[in-house]
Enzyme design. Structure first.
Site, PDB file in Angstrom:
ATOM      1  N   HIS A 129       0.807  -1.217   0.000  1.00 55.59           N
ATOM      2  CA  HIS A 129       0.000   0.000   0.000  1.00 55.59           C
ATOM      3  C   HIS A 129       0.839   1.266   0.000  1.00 55.59           C
ATOM      4  O   HIS A 129       0.294   2.355  -0.140  1.00 55.59           O
ATOM      5  CB  HIS A 129      -1.001  -0.018   1.160  1.00 55.59           C
ATOM      6  CG  HIS A 129      -2.215  -0.831   0.841  1.00 55.59           C
ATOM      7  ND1 HIS A 129      -2.151  -2.158   0.493  1.00 55.59           N
ATOM      8  CD2 HIS A 129      -3.532  -0.508   0.776  1.00 55.59           C
ATOM      9  CE1 HIS A 129      -3.366  -2.604   0.244  1.00 55.59           C
ATOM     10  NE2 HIS A 129      -4.222  -1.627   0.406  1.00 55.59           N
ATOM     11  N   SER A 159      -0.447  -0.804  -6.201  1.00 54.46           N
ATOM     12  CA  SER A 159      -0.220  -1.876  -7.159  1.00 54.46           C
ATOM     13  C   SER A 159       0.488  -1.357  -8.400  1.00 54.46           C
ATOM     14  O   SER A 159       0.278  -0.220  -8.810  1.00 54.46           O
ATOM     15  CB  SER A 159      -1.552  -2.475  -7.606  1.00 54.46           C
ATOM     16  OG  SER A 159      -2.117  -3.214  -6.569  1.00 54.46           O
ATOM     17  N   LYS A 194     -14.360  -7.130  -9.528  1.00 57.27           N
ATOM     18  CA  LYS A 194     -13.513  -7.923 -10.412  1.00 57.27           C
ATOM     19  C   LYS A 194     -12.934  -9.122  -9.646  1.00 57.27           C
ATOM     20  O   LYS A 194     -12.931 -10.251 -10.149  1.00 57.27           O
ATOM     21  CB  LYS A 194     -12.392  -7.056 -10.960  1.00 57.27           C
ATOM     22  CG  LYS A 194     -11.555  -7.765 -12.004  1.00 57.27           C
ATOM     23  CD  LYS A 194     -10.787  -6.780 -12.876  1.00 57.27           C
ATOM     24  CE  LYS A 194     -10.048  -7.524 -13.957  1.00 57.27           C
ATOM     25  NZ  LYS A 194      -9.780  -6.701 -15.125  1.00 57.27           N
ATOM     26  N   ASP A 195     -12.459  -8.865  -8.423  1.00 59.19           N
ATOM     27  CA  ASP A 195     -11.930  -9.972  -7.618  1.00 59.19           C
ATOM     28  C   ASP A 195     -13.035 -10.963  -7.269  1.00 59.19           C
ATOM     29  O   ASP A 195     -12.797 -12.168  -7.171  1.00 59.19           O
ATOM     30  CB  ASP A 195     -11.299  -9.445  -6.326  1.00 59.19           C
ATOM     31  CG  ASP A 195      -9.958  -8.759  -6.587  1.00 59.19           C
ATOM     32  OD1 ASP A 195      -9.367  -8.998  -7.652  1.00 59.19           O
ATOM     33  OD2 ASP A 195      -9.510  -7.995  -5.714  1.00 59.19           O
ATOM     34  N   GLU A 223       4.279 -33.998  -2.931  1.00 61.71           N
ATOM     35  CA  GLU A 223       3.062 -33.502  -3.562  1.00 61.71           C
ATOM     36  C   GLU A 223       3.451 -32.762  -4.847  1.00 61.71           C
ATOM     37  O   GLU A 223       4.574 -32.258  -4.973  1.00 61.71           O
ATOM     38  CB  GLU A 223       2.350 -32.550  -2.602  1.00 61.71           C
ATOM     39  CG  GLU A 223       1.708 -33.278  -1.429  1.00 61.71           C
ATOM     40  CD  GLU A 223       0.330 -33.801  -1.768  1.00 61.71           C
ATOM     41  OE1 GLU A 223       0.266 -34.889  -2.374  1.00 61.71           O
ATOM     42  OE2 GLU A 223      -0.658 -33.137  -1.438  1.00 61.71           O
TER      43      GLU A 223
END
Ligand code: HEM
Ligand code: FES
Lengths: 429, 187
Positions: free
Chosen positions: A219, A223, A247-248, A291
């Site tokens: 922050h 971004s 959007k998320d 895995e």
């Protein structure tokens, strides 16, 4: 900390006003994921994966706490207690499959998040700290997942614990003492199982704390975006809410469709059937692999088959750790001032070569340790390090980047009149 | 949320509801309902699991139980007392006027027909759940010759009815049946 045009939180309700004075939690949320956080307007779906990773962490903690209510960390009963979860506990099968597949999906999301960082060079200034913290999160998540996989105490659990702690046994002189100390025994047994459970419970909360640091660091500059051009004026951004919550939210819905498909229709597809055989210290499964999400690193580990000054085993271990630690140095290995792969023709090609190389390593990591896979892993491992240590620095000094748009607005709308007139409200922090 | 400056938003329907408002409400409502449904497994997982439910009956052989003797067994992880009452104990229980009792029940109410001498009660004090004394040999039976709870001094009589002390009700008689003359199944 944010752009000067960020909206301010102004509660109107007297209760919210009171709360804002005493404990400004709603303000924090407003400034972090609300209308008070301006975000570049051109983020693609590749910017969804951070939020999805956060969702996965919460998912793992919730289902994990539920599993821990029914699981017993004792080598005599651990395997049976997992079967008890599957058969007797109400919805236990769902909780366990949600947790086991949740781990896989966590890694899918994290890998896409990291590869996004590679392509758009999100690790470059001013975002180095976000990147460094991210690599720490990745290491912690790997440790958590490894210890979680030991808990059901099946054959793969046991041999996984043995092989991975054996990595520390490769350290010269003190290795064996370290391995015995880690396990609390000569081989994995009750002591190891108990401490793995304790740490497996603890680490996700540590991860949650480090994630807060990650977002805090994010922050400050805000971004990045697909052009890699920093925000110049208000027309380059949109408030996080409602634009990116929506959007998320859509990204989350799509993610959940894939996730639910696995949980409900092929819950064991990503697991290994041998882990439904109780741990047997006297017999190793024919193919012992971790895995899937550890395959590329496992291939690097097994690529070293010859002694060269140091013993082969030690080289393998060093290379495996180095293959992740090298990410810490990315901000300084890639010196190009241009961020986005979109404007870096040469870099872009080598990015895809690296992806193919990692896919090859992935394939070899899951295959039997025999030819031709050993030789292929050796070549792919060599290329992997070559990419980060040699190719990337060279590209960044010889490459001629394509022209960058003047601003995000220009990239989106084709022109940015206000900014061109020098009327921008402010520059990026 | 509805005050964004988007060209699509300027298309306002006649009643003032925009398409976006509809989509938003539909999406948030779907997520909300889905979220509520996920609570079902998260809450249900804490209730009794199938193995616990499967353990919920107890079979007892009472052929060796002489008059005056008791056995302690376990029913649903809690003690249960089975007592073969002597004639004197039966008489003592029947001598009491039921209406004078805190929890009015006769011995016949608390036993099965044809087996009035076999008293099956939970060994759980109805006050706060301690295990009363009186079932094992040599334990204090309290002022009324039945059971005595040492925690806060509740006295139960030979029909395990509360007679003195803080307990509100008689010791609970679980559901049980005789599957033969000498076998009972509780639960
Ligand atoms: C970073 C988040 C986490 C990751 C990546 C993770 C990963 C895993 C994995 C891979 C397994 C083995 C799955 C299987 O085959 O059963 C597992 C099992 C388990 N985890 Fe986690 N886990 C996380 C968080 C948690 C948390 C927060 C708890 C508890 C507070 C927890 C409790 C358990 C338990 C009890 C098991 C054993 C039961 C089982 O095998 O299904 N986990 N975890
Ligand atoms: S619990 Fe028995 S008298 Fe209080």
């Amino acid at each position: 900390m944010s752009f000067p045009w960020a909206k301010q939180y102004e509660p109107t309700n007297p209760l919210m006003k009171y709360l804002d004075e005493k404990l400004p939690l709603p303000r924090l949320v407003y400034n972090a994921v609300g209308a008070g956080y301006p975000v570049p307007r051109n983020l693609s779906y590749m910017w969804n994966f951070g939020v999805l990773a956060g969702f996965c962490l919460v998912l793992q903690i919730v289902t994990g706490v539920v599993l821990a209510m029914h699981y017993a960390a004792n080598d005599a009963v651990a395997f049976d207690s997992v079967e008890h979860i599957m058969r007797d506990v109400n919805w236990g099968w769902l909780m366990r499959y949600a947790h086991a597949n949740g781990a896989s999906f966590f890694f899918i999301v994290i890998y896409l998040h990291i590869f996004r960082g590679f392509y758009y060079s999100s690790y470059k200034a001013p975002r180095e700290m976000i990147w460094l913290i991210g690599v720490v999160i990745f290491l912690l998540t790997m440790a958590t997942a490894f210890m979680g996989y030991v808990l059901p105490w099946g054959q793969m659990s046991f041999w996984g614990a043995k092989v991975i702690t054996g990595l520390f046994g490769a350290i010269p002189l003190v290795g064996e003492s370290i391995q015995v100390w880690l396990l609390g025994g000569y081989a994995p047994d009750n002591a190891a199982l108990n401490r793995f459970f304790s740490l497996h419970f603890l680490l996700p909360f540590v991860i949650a704390g480090v994630v807060i640091l990650h977002i805090w660091a994010l922050h400050i500059p805000g971004s990045s975006n697909p052009t890699g051009v920093e925000v110049k004026s208000e027309s380059d951004t949109l408030p996080f809410h409602p634009y990116y919550t929506a959007k998320d939210g859509l990204g989350l819905a799509v993610f959940l469709i894939f996730y639910a498909a696995f949980v409900f229709f092929m819950p064991n597809a990503l697991g290994h059937p041998d882990n439904y055989i109780p741990a047997n210290p006297l017999s190793t499964p024919a193919l012992i692999v971790p895995e899937w999400y550890f395959y590329p690193f496992y291939a690097i580990l097994r690529a070293f088959t010859f002694d060269f000054i140091l013993p082969a085993q030690l080289w393998g271990v060093l290379a495996m750790f180095a293959s992740i630690l090298v990410w810490f140095f990315l901000p300084w290995l890639d010196k190009s001032p241009v961020r986005s792969g979109r404007y870096r023709p040469l870099f872009r090609k080598f990015f895809w070569v690296l992806m193919v190389d990692m896919a090859v390593l992935f394939y070899c990591g899951g295959a039997h340790a025999e030819e031709p896979y050993i030789m292929i892993s050796q070549i792919a491992t060599a290329y992997y390090f070559l990419h980060f240590l040699v190719i990337l620095p060279i590209i960044s000094s010889i490459e001629k980047p394509e022209p960058l748009p003047f601003s995000i607005t220009e990239a989106v709308l084709g022109s940015d009149e206000k900014a061109a007139q020098g009327d921008s409200a402010g520059t990026a922090a | 949320m509805a005050t964004t400056t988007d060209t699509a938003d300027t298309v306002v329907a006649e009643d003032g509801v925009r398409r976006r408002d509809f989509i938003e409400i539909a999406a948030v409502a779907t997520a909300g309902v889905g979220g509520i449904f996920t609570l079902i497994p998260l809450i249900s997982q804490m209730s009794m699991s199938k193995d616990v439910l499967a353990d919920s009956t107890t079979e007892l052989d009472i052929s060796a139980l002489e008059p005056g003797q008791s056995i302690k067994a376990i029913f649903r992880k809690q003690p249960v007392f089975v007592r073969n009452l002597t004639q004197a104990e039966i008489d003592a229980a029947n001598a009491v006027d039921v209406d004078d009792l805190r929890d009015a029940e006769s011995l016949a109410d608390r036993t099965l027909e044809g087996h009035e001498n076999i008293l099956v009660v939970m060994g759980v004090c109805t006050h706060l759940g301690c295990v009363p004394l009186g079932a094992a040999q040599g334990e204090i039976k309290g002022e009324f010759g039945g059971y005595f709870c040492p925690c806060h001094g509740s006295h139960y009589d030979t029909a395990a009815r509360i007679r003195k002390g803080p307990a509100p009700t008689n010791l609970e008689v679980p559901e049980y049946t005789f599957t033969s003359d000498t076998t009972i199944v509780i639960g």
